[in-house]
Write an enzyme that holds these catalytic residues in place. Structure first.
Site, short mmCIF file in Angstrom:
data_model
loop_
_atom_site.label_atom_id
_atom_site.label_comp_id
_atom_site.label_asym_id
_atom_site.label_seq_id
_atom_site.Cartn_x
_atom_site.Cartn_y
_atom_site.Cartn_z
N GLU A 95 62.00 -55.81 -53.57
CA GLU A 95 60.72 -56.22 -52.97
C GLU A 95 60.57 -57.74 -53.08
O GLU A 95 61.05 -58.36 -54.05
CB GLU A 95 59.56 -55.52 -53.68
CG GLU A 95 59.43 -54.05 -53.30
CD GLU A 95 59.31 -53.87 -51.80
OE1 GLU A 95 58.30 -54.31 -51.23
OE2 GLU A 95 60.22 -53.30 -51.18
N ARG A 113 5.92 -42.41 4.06
CA ARG A 113 5.57 -43.80 3.82
C ARG A 113 4.22 -44.08 4.45
O ARG A 113 3.79 -43.35 5.36
CB ARG A 113 6.63 -44.74 4.39
CG ARG A 113 6.70 -44.70 5.90
CD ARG A 113 7.85 -45.53 6.45
NE ARG A 113 7.82 -45.55 7.90
CZ ARG A 113 8.88 -45.73 8.66
NH1 ARG A 113 10.08 -45.89 8.11
NH2 ARG A 113 8.78 -45.75 9.96
N LYS A 119 26.36 -41.58 -10.90
CA LYS A 119 26.42 -40.93 -12.22
C LYS A 119 26.35 -39.42 -12.06
O LYS A 119 25.44 -38.92 -11.39
CB LYS A 119 25.25 -41.40 -13.08
CG LYS A 119 25.26 -40.86 -14.49
CD LYS A 119 23.89 -40.46 -14.95
CE LYS A 119 23.80 -38.97 -15.12
NZ LYS A 119 22.50 -38.49 -15.52
N GLN A 172 46.73 -38.36 -51.05
CA GLN A 172 47.18 -39.10 -52.23
C GLN A 172 45.90 -39.77 -52.76
O GLN A 172 45.41 -40.73 -52.17
CB GLN A 172 48.22 -40.16 -51.84
CG GLN A 172 48.74 -40.95 -53.02
CD GLN A 172 49.45 -42.24 -52.61
OE1 GLN A 172 49.29 -42.73 -51.49
NE2 GLN A 172 50.23 -42.80 -53.52
N ASN A 214 50.27 -55.61 -40.86
CA ASN A 214 49.56 -55.81 -42.12
C ASN A 214 48.34 -56.70 -41.95
O ASN A 214 47.45 -56.69 -42.78
CB ASN A 214 50.49 -56.42 -43.17
CG ASN A 214 51.66 -55.49 -43.47
OD1 ASN A 214 51.46 -54.38 -43.97
ND2 ASN A 214 52.85 -55.92 -43.13
N ARG A 267 45.03 -56.38 -46.36
CA ARG A 267 45.25 -57.62 -45.62
C ARG A 267 44.62 -57.60 -44.22
O ARG A 267 44.51 -58.63 -43.57
CB ARG A 267 46.77 -57.89 -45.52
CG ARG A 267 47.38 -58.31 -46.83
CD ARG A 267 48.90 -58.22 -46.82
NE ARG A 267 49.39 -56.86 -47.03
CZ ARG A 267 50.68 -56.50 -47.02
NH1 ARG A 267 51.61 -57.41 -46.79
NH2 ARG A 267 51.03 -55.25 -47.24
N ASP A 302 52.33 -47.81 -40.60
CA ASP A 302 51.95 -49.06 -39.92
C ASP A 302 53.10 -49.67 -39.13
O ASP A 302 53.14 -50.87 -38.93
CB ASP A 302 51.38 -50.06 -40.95
CG ASP A 302 52.40 -50.45 -42.03
OD1 ASP A 302 53.52 -49.92 -42.01
OD2 ASP A 302 52.05 -51.26 -42.90
C1 UD1 Z 1 56.78 -51.71 -47.68
C2 UD1 Z 1 58.11 -51.69 -48.39
C3 UD1 Z 1 58.90 -52.92 -47.98
C4 UD1 Z 1 59.07 -52.96 -46.50
C5 UD1 Z 1 57.73 -52.85 -45.77
C6 UD1 Z 1 57.95 -52.62 -44.29
C7 UD1 Z 1 57.70 -50.58 -50.51
C8 UD1 Z 1 57.57 -50.76 -52.00
N1 UD1 Z 1 57.91 -51.69 -49.84
O1 UD1 Z 1 56.07 -52.86 -48.12
O2 UD1 Z 1 60.19 -52.90 -48.62
O3 UD1 Z 1 59.73 -54.14 -46.10
O4 UD1 Z 1 56.98 -51.72 -46.25
O5 UD1 Z 1 56.76 -52.60 -43.57
O6 UD1 Z 1 57.67 -49.48 -50.05
N2 UD1 Z 1 51.08 -46.37 -48.77
C9 UD1 Z 1 50.62 -45.16 -49.23
N3 UD1 Z 1 50.32 -45.00 -50.54
C10 UD1 Z 1 50.48 -46.00 -51.44
C11 UD1 Z 1 50.96 -47.25 -50.97
C12 UD1 Z 1 51.26 -47.40 -49.63
O7 UD1 Z 1 50.46 -44.21 -48.46
O8 UD1 Z 1 50.20 -45.78 -52.62
C13 UD1 Z 1 51.39 -46.51 -47.34
C14 UD1 Z 1 50.58 -47.58 -46.64
O9 UD1 Z 1 49.41 -47.03 -46.07
C15 UD1 Z 1 51.53 -48.07 -45.56
C16 UD1 Z 1 52.90 -47.83 -46.15
O10 UD1 Z 1 52.74 -46.92 -47.21
O11 UD1 Z 1 51.42 -47.35 -44.36
C17 UD1 Z 1 53.53 -49.12 -46.67
O12 UD1 Z 1 52.67 -49.69 -47.60
P1 UD1 Z 1 52.41 -51.26 -47.64
O13 UD1 Z 1 51.51 -51.57 -48.75
O14 UD1 Z 1 52.05 -51.76 -46.30
O15 UD1 Z 1 53.89 -51.74 -48.06
P2 UD1 Z 1 54.51 -53.15 -47.78
O16 UD1 Z 1 54.00 -54.10 -48.80
O17 UD1 Z 1 54.34 -53.51 -46.36
CA CA Z 2 53.33 -52.66 -44.51
#
Ligand code: UD1
Ligand code: CA
Length: 465
Positions: A155, A440, A351, A78, A227, A16, A107
């Site tokens: 979710e 000069r 500098k 991962q 996001n 996003r 984040d």
């Molecule tokens: C997630 C939560 C949601 C919460 C929100 C808060 C889940 C399923 N949902 O949603 O309930 O309200 O955060 O901000 O957890 N990431 C990984 N590996 C993955 C997927 C994600 O490391 O396979 C990391 C992302 O980089 C990020 C964090 O996990 O830092 C959250 O992922 P994101 O996709 O932003 O989850 P949300 O949809 O925001």
């Molecule tokens: Ca998030």
């Protein structure tokens, strides 16, 4: 004491954000988002060896950054991003031998260290504790379902219309008892609207197994996630105001904080005055009684006490000691040092130079790779010719020297103590102690060259055409 570790999830694509830069490396007040999360864990006295960042999408860049800036923080991979549940599971080998595990979304940069401490203390009472907040606009956050003695998360994409009305949401920060998490983590499935493994499902599974779950409710402004670019701008603003309030509480004066930017790593002292439209970045240090005038941008600048930057100065990686005066309109860069009481004035560039105590470069000058002793005066328009097209050469000017206006100092060149140059000189040879260097052309006057005659002659010629 129980052992504790922190897993920061940062493997997601950050789709996003619509950017080629991985989300957690997007700059928030000059530093990547991830730095705030790591720093907040570090400030909660969690040793860096007990912190791991999980990387994946764009992971090489994230790993490179973390290894450089936080060498003791562990980087885990991962390789496929199958959801937050899969993310936590893929790091299991690392966390399984600790007593407690904090899982943080990478984040959520505004979380305070004291909140993190409070979250970790919840491991004493619950198998899992999550942070929640009351969202004004709950958007796509996971919704909190409160039971009698338990909480669970649904979710947004899986929620019913009624559940979507709930304003209490999941912040994405969890404290687990490791033994309890190990019992349920393999039961998380991807049978949901996004076909992802959700860490949030761990709560429902724990409740089903008779474990205890709870929530720690925190203010929304601390728990906002990033996001989108709009959310990043919003979070940046909040972080900026937090930093400014902190410095104002310490006695820094700012007539217009709305227009001031100060990065997280800068340090200011009481009675410093920061005028409107100033930016202070990097590891800048501002001493007490300093005035930083409007339009100035400082990056890794060290200012002693009572330094006065008049206005519109750009200062990078340089030091201005006590009582230095600079500006308006100057550019000071590359490890330049101005000793106490020195002065860099209007339209001056310095500098990689060392300007001795009380020395003055007041107008329209360039000093590059130069060393000036104390009490030197550089006349207006004088410059060092430090670059011969191949390499940079040095200029040495001793103590108490007087450089006449519009002198070209052709480096390498050395001017001994007490020497001077005549205005308009091109100095290509050393000037001995107390001597005057004159380089000069002599003035010659051509007699009977009146402008009137010259003009008359020209007109006649044209008339003959
Ligand atoms: C997630 C939560 C949601 C919460 C929100 C808060 C889940 C399923 N949902 O949603 O309930 O309200 O955060 O901000 O957890 N990431 C990984 N590996 C993955 C997927 C994600 O490391 O396979 C990391 C992302 O980089 C990020 C964090 O996990 O830092 C959250 O992922 P994101 O996709 O932003 O989850 P949300 O949809 O925001
Ligand atoms: Ca998030």
């Amino acid at each position: 004491m129980d052992s504790l570790c922190v897993l920061i999830m940062a493997a997601g694509k950050g789709t996003r954000m619509k950017s080629a830069t991985p989300k957690v490396l997007q700059p928030l007040l000059g530093s990547p988002i991830i730095d705030y999360v790591i720093s907040s864990a570090a400030s909660a006295e969690i040793p860096p060896e007990n912190i791991a960042v999980l990387v994946g999408s764009g992971g090489e860049l994230v790993e490179e950054h973390i290894t450089r800036k936080f060498p003791n923080v562990k980087v885990l991979w991962q390789h496929e991003q199958l959801g937050t549940g899969h993310a936590v599971k893929s790091a299991r080998e690392w966390w399984k031998d600790y007593d407690s595990l904090l899982v943080l979304n990478g984040d959520v940069p505004l979380m305070k260290p004291e909140s993190l401490r409070e979250l970790s203390s919840c491991c004493e009472k619950n198998d899992c504790t999550i942070i929640t907040f009351e969202a004004e606009n709950p958007g796509s956050y996971g919704r909190i379902i409160r039971g009698k003695n338990s909480v669970s998360i649904v979710e947004y994409k899986d929620a019913s219309p009624e559940q979507r009305e709930i304003h209490e949401v999941n912040a994405g920060c969890y404290a687990f008892r490791v033994k309890s998490l190990l019992k349920v983590i393999d039961s998380i499935t991807n049978k949901n609207a996004q076909n992802e493994y959700y860490i949030t499902d761990a709560l429902g599974l724990m409740n089903g197994a008779g474990m205890t779950t709870g929530a720690l409710v925190l203010p929304e402004d601390e728990m906002q996630g990033v996001n989108t670019q709009a959310e990043l701008a919003h979070v940046s603003r909040d972080m900026r105001m937090r930093i400014l309030s902190r410095w104002m509480a310490e006695g820094v004066r700012m007539p217009d904080p709305e227009s001031v930017y100060i990065g997280v790593d800068a340090e200011l002292s009481p009675d410093a005055v920061i005028m409107p439209n100033v930016q202070i970045w990097g590891k800048s240090k501002i001493g007490s009684g300093c005035v930083v005038g409007s339009g100035s941008i400082l990056t890794n600048a060290t200012l002693g006490d009572n330094v006065h930057i008049v206005a519109y100065a750009v200062i990078e990686n340089s030091t201005l000691k006590d009582n230095v005066k600079a500006g308006p309109f100057c550019y000071i860069r590359d490890n330049t040092v101005l000793e106490a009481g020195a002065f860099a004035g209007k339209f001056v560039e310095l500098k990689n130079s060392h300007i001795g105590e009380g020395s003055k470069v007041p107008h329209l000058s360039y000093m590059g790779d130069a060393t000036l002793g104390h009490d030197v005066n550089i006349g207006a328009g004088s410059i060092t010719c430090n670059y011969d097209g191949e390499k940079k050469n040095k200029t040495f000017i001793g103590n108490n020297c007087f450089i006449g206006s519009d002198t070209m100092l052709v480096a390498p060149v050395e001017l001994a103590d007490g020497s001077a140059t005549a205005a308009g000189s091109v100095i290509t040879q050393a000037v001995p102690e107390n001597a005057l260097g004159v380089g000069r052309a002599r003035q010659k006057n051509i007699a009977d060259w009146s402008l009137h005659n010259h003009h008359h002659h020209k007109t006649t010629t044209e008339g003959e055409k």
